[in-house]
Write an enzyme that holds these catalytic residues in place. Structure first.
Site: not given
Ligand code: PGA
Length: 249
Positions: A6-8, A93, A163, A169, A211, A232
């Site tokens: 997930n590149w966000k 999400h 999640e 994050g 994370s 992410g």
């Molecule tokens: P993260 O995000 O790996 O940066 O914690 C995961 C997500 O929100 O899909």
């Protein structure tokens, strides 16, 4: 295993997007590793090919519209994505929920996705853990709000991504512990058994996100009955993405 990247909104340079896709292609399909890239919408247009048979990578949208088409400026419909060759849609999400997305909206999006042949990756997760374990009740209602109104056939097509928001994050050290993940996955399967008959709940694909980094992906994969990860920040950098993929093959 499924590795959803997930590149966000981390990736906004074409060159970086290309190197991430090139890195993913090196590992996709090895030892049953399915890599799913979830970039921002413009990059879906750039990378997705309609001919899935020739493609080793799969793609997901990070969200879909509540609209099914027509006068809805700026919206990206499930139909437009499915016709492009996108396979999955991340729905619900926590970062979308934080912008005001309700369970009702998420349910509609899941139904639109399924109607167009996109596989929903439904995100659930508690904000924090309380001593009275109210968060378990919270998860139960998040799942019920989506699964209850669906038909048995629709329910069977959903991938659940657990999640916990408190783990998103951060870094591997702040992520969930393998033992806790194992417990949560068992709990989620128990709730799912209300909606998926027979062996359905045991076979339902469950992903973990929050994370996940090269430092902890292997222990998390070994410690719980999960089918993959939704990653992410660590998936938006070529070196750490490569670390993640290597750990799963
Ligand atoms: P993260 O995000 O790996 O940066 O914690 C995961 C997500 O929100 O899909």
């Amino acid at each position: 295993m499924l590795l959803v990247s997930n590149w966000k909104a981390y990736v906004s340079e074409v060159a970086k997007a290309k190197s991430l896709v090139a890195a993913a292609k090196r590992y996709a399909g090895k030892n049953d590793l399915e890599i799913v890239i979830a970039p921002s919408a413009p990059y879906l247009g750039m990378f997705v090919t309609k001919n899935r048979a020739k493609e080793t990578l799969s793609y997901a949208s990070q969200d879909i519209s509540i609209s099914t088409g027509g006068a809805a400026t700026g919206e990206i419909t499930a139909g437009a994505l499915a016709n492009l060759g996108v396979k999955y849609a991340i729905i619900g999400h926590s970062e979308r929920r934080a912008m005001g997305e309700s369970d009702e909206t998420i349910l509609l999006k899941v139904q639109h996705a399924l109607a167009q042949g996109l596989t929903p990756i439904l995100c659930i997760g508690e904000r924090e853990r309380d001593q009275d374990a109210m968060y378990l009740q919270f998860l139960r209602s998040q799942i019920a709000a989506i699964f209850e109104p669906l038909t048995p056939k629709e329910r069977a097509q959903i991938i659940v991504a657990y999640e916990p928001i408190w783990a998103i994050g951060k870094s591997a050290a702040d992520s969930i512990q393998p033992h806790d993940l194992q417990e949560m996955v068992l709990y989620i399967r128990k709730i799912l058994s209300n909606y998926l008959p027979g062996a359905g709940a045991n076979n339902a694909p469950i992903l973990y996100g929050g994370s996940v980094e090269p430092a902890n992906i292997r222990v998390l994969a070994a410690g719980a009955e999960i089918q993959g990860f939704l990653v992410g920040h660590a998936s938006a950098d070529v070196a750490s993405f490569t670390g993640l993929a290597k750990a799963l093959i």
